[in-house]
Design a protein around this motif. Structure first.
Motif, PDB file in Angstrom:
ATOM      1  N   VAL A  94       0.855  -1.181   0.000  1.00 21.71           N
ATOM      2  CA  VAL A  94       0.000   0.000   0.000  1.00 21.71           C
ATOM      3  C   VAL A  94       0.895   1.236   0.000  1.00 21.71           C
ATOM      4  O   VAL A  94       1.864   1.309   0.753  1.00 21.71           O
ATOM      5  CB  VAL A  94      -0.926  -0.003   1.233  1.00 21.71           C
ATOM      6  N   HIS A  95       0.568   2.195  -0.845  1.00 23.68           N
ATOM      7  CA  HIS A  95       1.339   3.438  -0.928  1.00 23.68           C
ATOM      8  C   HIS A  95       1.303   4.156   0.423  1.00 23.68           C
ATOM      9  O   HIS A  95       0.275   4.199   1.092  1.00 23.68           O
ATOM     10  CB  HIS A  95       0.743   4.328  -2.029  1.00 23.68           C
ATOM     11  N   ARG A  96       2.411   4.725   0.800  1.00 22.56           N
ATOM     12  CA  ARG A  96       2.534   5.439   2.086  1.00 22.56           C
ATOM     13  C   ARG A  96       1.470   6.530   2.235  1.00 22.56           C
ATOM     14  O   ARG A  96       0.926   6.722   3.326  1.00 22.56           O
ATOM     15  CB  ARG A  96       3.944   6.027   2.218  1.00 22.56           C
ATOM     16  N   ASN A  97       1.150   7.254   1.169  1.00 23.05           N
ATOM     17  CA  ASN A  97       0.135   8.302   1.273  1.00 23.05           C
ATOM     18  C   ASN A  97      -1.232   7.721   1.630  1.00 23.05           C
ATOM     19  O   ASN A  97      -1.988   8.341   2.383  1.00 23.05           O
ATOM     20  CB  ASN A  97       0.029   9.104  -0.028  1.00 23.05           C
ATOM     21  N   ILE A  98      -1.559   6.557   1.089  1.00 23.35           N
ATOM     22  CA  ILE A  98      -2.834   5.920   1.417  1.00 23.35           C
ATOM     23  C   ILE A  98      -2.858   5.551   2.900  1.00 23.35           C
ATOM     24  O   ILE A  98      -3.869   5.738   3.579  1.00 23.35           O
ATOM     25  CB  ILE A  98      -3.095   4.688   0.526  1.00 23.35           C
ATOM     26  N   GLU A  99      -1.750   5.043   3.400  1.00 21.42           N
ATOM     27  CA  GLU A  99      -1.662   4.717   4.835  1.00 21.42           C
ATOM     28  C   GLU A  99      -1.854   5.968   5.688  1.00 21.42           C
ATOM     29  O   GLU A  99      -2.561   5.938   6.700  1.00 21.42           O
ATOM     30  CB  GLU A  99      -0.317   4.071   5.156  1.00 21.42           C
ATOM     31  N   LEU A 100      -1.225   7.073   5.297  1.00 17.95           N
ATOM     32  CA  LEU A 100      -1.357   8.328   6.047  1.00 17.95           C
ATOM     33  C   LEU A 100      -2.791   8.844   6.020  1.00 17.95           C
ATOM     34  O   LEU A 100      -3.318   9.298   7.038  1.00 17.95           O
ATOM     35  CB  LEU A 100      -0.413   9.393   5.480  1.00 17.95           C
ATOM     36  N   VAL A 101      -3.433   8.765   4.859  1.00 22.96           N
ATOM     37  CA  VAL A 101      -4.818   9.214   4.725  1.00 22.96           C
ATOM     38  C   VAL A 101      -5.739   8.351   5.583  1.00 22.96           C
ATOM     39  O   VAL A 101      -6.572   8.873   6.337  1.00 22.96           O
ATOM     40  CB  VAL A 101      -5.265   9.208   3.249  1.00 22.96           C
ATOM     41  N   THR A 102      -5.593   7.048   5.496  1.00 23.96           N
ATOM     42  CA  THR A 102      -6.430   6.136   6.278  1.00 23.96           C
ATOM     43  C   THR A 102      -6.268   6.399   7.772  1.00 23.96           C
ATOM     44  O   THR A 102      -7.260   6.494   8.506  1.00 23.96           O
ATOM     45  CB  THR A 102      -6.078   4.678   5.945  1.00 23.96           C
ATOM     46  N   ALA A 103      -5.040   6.539   8.225  1.00 22.86           N
ATOM     47  CA  ALA A 103      -4.783   6.799   9.644  1.00 22.86           C
ATOM     48  C   ALA A 103      -5.390   8.139  10.070  1.00 22.86           C
ATOM     49  O   ALA A 103      -5.996   8.242  11.146  1.00 22.86           O
ATOM     50  CB  ALA A 103      -3.278   6.783   9.918  1.00 22.86           C
ATOM     51  N   THR A 137       1.036  19.464   1.125  1.00 25.95           N
ATOM     52  CA  THR A 137       0.213  18.256   1.331  1.00 25.95           C
ATOM     53  C   THR A 137       1.005  16.962   1.402  1.00 25.95           C
ATOM     54  O   THR A 137       0.499  15.966   1.915  1.00 25.95           O
ATOM     55  CB  THR A 137      -0.815  18.092   0.185  1.00 25.95           C
ATOM     56  N   GLY A 138       2.208  16.939   0.849  1.00 22.81           N
ATOM     57  CA  GLY A 138       2.954  15.687   0.740  1.00 22.81           C
ATOM     58  C   GLY A 138       2.392  14.797  -0.356  1.00 22.81           C
ATOM     59  O   GLY A 138       2.768  13.631  -0.471  1.00 22.81           O
ATOM     60  N   GLN A 139       1.497  15.345  -1.159  1.00 27.65           N
ATOM     61  CA  GLN A 139       0.823  14.592  -2.212  1.00 27.65           C
ATOM     62  C   GLN A 139       0.917  15.380  -3.516  1.00 27.65           C
ATOM     63  O   GLN A 139       1.175  16.578  -3.500  1.00 27.65           O
ATOM     64  CB  GLN A 139      -0.643  14.351  -1.822  1.00 27.65           C
ATOM     65  N   GLY A 183      -4.230  13.610  -6.902  1.00 30.77           N
ATOM     66  CA  GLY A 183      -4.498  12.616  -5.865  1.00 30.77           C
ATOM     67  C   GLY A 183      -4.562  13.211  -4.472  1.00 30.77           C
ATOM     68  O   GLY A 183      -4.464  12.507  -3.479  1.00 30.77           O
ATOM     69  N   ILE A 184      -4.721  14.532  -4.386  1.00 34.02           N
ATOM     70  CA  ILE A 184      -4.725  15.224  -3.093  1.00 34.02           C
ATOM     71  C   ILE A 184      -5.925  14.773  -2.265  1.00 34.02           C
ATOM     72  O   ILE A 184      -7.069  14.890  -2.684  1.00 34.02           O
ATOM     73  CB  ILE A 184      -4.799  16.757  -3.262  1.00 34.02           C
ATOM     74  N   ALA A 185      -5.646  14.271  -1.091  1.00 34.25           N
ATOM     75  CA  ALA A 185      -6.693  13.854  -0.156  1.00 34.25           C
ATOM     76  C   ALA A 185      -7.066  15.016   0.762  1.00 34.25           C
ATOM     77  O   ALA A 185      -6.292  15.961   0.924  1.00 34.25           O
ATOM     78  CB  ALA A 185      -6.203  12.678   0.684  1.00 34.25           C
ATOM     79  N   PRO A 186      -8.226  14.929   1.395  1.00 34.05           N
ATOM     80  CA  PRO A 186      -8.622  15.974   2.347  1.00 34.05           C
ATOM     81  C   PRO A 186      -7.769  15.975   3.615  1.00 34.05           C
ATOM     82  O   PRO A 186      -7.725  16.976   4.328  1.00 34.05           O
ATOM     83  CB  PRO A 186     -10.069  15.621   2.691  1.00 34.05           C
ATOM     84  N   VAL A 187      -7.113  14.859   3.906  1.00 30.57           N
ATOM     85  CA  VAL A 187      -6.323  14.702   5.135  1.00 30.57           C
ATOM     86  C   VAL A 187      -5.042  13.927   4.808  1.00 30.57           C
ATOM     87  O   VAL A 187      -4.828  13.521   3.680  1.00 30.57           O
ATOM     88  CB  VAL A 187      -7.124  13.934   6.218  1.00 30.57           C
ATOM     89  N   GLY A 188      -4.206  13.737   5.829  1.00 31.54           N
ATOM     90  CA  GLY A 188      -2.981  12.976   5.638  1.00 31.54           C
ATOM     91  C   GLY A 188      -1.809  13.838   5.218  1.00 31.54           C
ATOM     92  O   GLY A 188      -0.830  13.351   4.669  1.00 31.54           O
ATOM     93  N   HIS A 189      -1.881  15.118   5.518  1.00 41.46           N
ATOM     94  CA  HIS A 189      -0.837  16.071   5.141  1.00 41.46           C
ATOM     95  C   HIS A 189       0.179  16.207   6.279  1.00 41.46           C
ATOM     96  O   HIS A 189      -0.108  15.852   7.421  1.00 41.46           O
ATOM     97  CB  HIS A 189      -1.471  17.431   4.836  1.00 41.46           C
ATOM     98  N   PRO A 190       1.346  16.768   5.989  1.00 42.21           N
ATOM     99  CA  PRO A 190       2.347  16.944   7.043  1.00 42.21           C
ATOM    100  C   PRO A 190       1.857  17.798   8.219  1.00 42.21           C
ATOM    101  O   PRO A 190       2.264  17.580   9.360  1.00 42.21           O
ATOM    102  CB  PRO A 190       3.509  17.640   6.329  1.00 42.21           C
ATOM    103  N   GLY A 214       4.699  22.610  -6.959  1.00 40.67           N
ATOM    104  CA  GLY A 214       5.683  22.485  -5.875  1.00 40.67           C
ATOM    105  C   GLY A 214       5.119  22.951  -4.539  1.00 40.67           C
ATOM    106  O   GLY A 214       5.374  22.340  -3.494  1.00 40.67           O
ATOM    107  N   PHE A 215       4.353  24.025  -4.569  1.00 42.75           N
ATOM    108  CA  PHE A 215       3.704  24.564  -3.365  1.00 42.75           C
ATOM    109  C   PHE A 215       2.705  23.531  -2.824  1.00 42.75           C
ATOM    110  O   PHE A 215       2.636  23.278  -1.623  1.00 42.75           O
ATOM    111  CB  PHE A 215       3.000  25.868  -3.724  1.00 42.75           C
ATOM    112  N   VAL A 216       1.930  22.926  -3.742  1.00 48.80           N
ATOM    113  CA  VAL A 216       0.936  21.919  -3.354  1.00 48.80           C
ATOM    114  C   VAL A 216       1.609  20.720  -2.703  1.00 48.80           C
ATOM    115  O   VAL A 216       1.200  20.268  -1.630  1.00 48.80           O
ATOM    116  CB  VAL A 216       0.106  21.469  -4.581  1.00 48.80           C
ATOM    117  N   GLN A 217       2.653  20.218  -3.340  1.00 50.70           N
ATOM    118  CA  GLN A 217       3.322  19.040  -2.791  1.00 50.70           C
ATOM    119  C   GLN A 217       3.975  19.340  -1.441  1.00 50.70           C
ATOM    120  O   GLN A 217       3.934  18.518  -0.529  1.00 50.70           O
ATOM    121  CB  GLN A 217       4.343  18.485  -3.772  1.00 50.70           C
TER     122      GLN A 217
END
Length: 160
Positions: free
Chosen positions: A3-12, A100-102, A106-113, A94-97
């Protein structure tokens, strides 16, 4: 399957924010990227208005996340007036990444730094279920307007 790390962060983040675990467990990784509301709606067999686009703007130099219905566009003038901001503009990649770290698409509503100031489009409340990106361009999950407001600490707003 890895599972991609971003998906894990979003789920958590969803679970930590009080999202319904049954909905969170319905996160799906689609065979192809769905980087537009229309492509996500088609892949899921739902109305385009049920797609919660996660758009990052630069609001007086700070990141602003706007979760908007896929059925319309954000009115940056309206958002600036709502927030009392001098300038609201779509943020560069670059500002977005960095915020958000994404990556865009594929930007999620949560799971950002760090938590982002968030507006949640009231138009999403018209649907019992909406779908949002899960941190990568192929991942999406079901949620509700009220749940999006709660897990993001967002402010309901008319953004179009």
């Amino acid at each position: 399957m890895t599972v991609h790390r971003n998906i894990e962060l979003v789920t958590a983040a969803l679970l930590a924010g009080g999202a319904d675990p049954a909905r969170v467990s319905r996160l799906v990784v689609l065979p192809d990227a769905v980087t537009t509301a229309a492509s996500a709606a088609a892949a899921l067999g739902v109305e385009v208005g049920q797609i919660a686009n996660s758009l990052v703007f630069e609001c007086d130099g700070e990141p602003l996340l706007v979760l908007t219905s896929g059925a319309h566009r954000v009115d940056t003038g309206k958002v600036a007036a709502l927030l009392g901001a001098q300038r609201v503009r779509r943020a560069p990649a670059g500002f977005v990444q960095a915020a958000t770290g994404q990556v865009i698409g594929g930007i999620a509503p949560v799971g950002h730094p760090a938590p982002l100031r968030t507006l949640v489009d009231r138009a999403l409340a018209a649907h019992d279920e909406v779908w949002a990106a899960g941190g990568v361009a192929r991942a999406v999950f079901p949620t509700t307007f009220d749940e999006l407001v709660a897990v993001t600490g967002g402010q309901p707003a008319d953004v179009a």
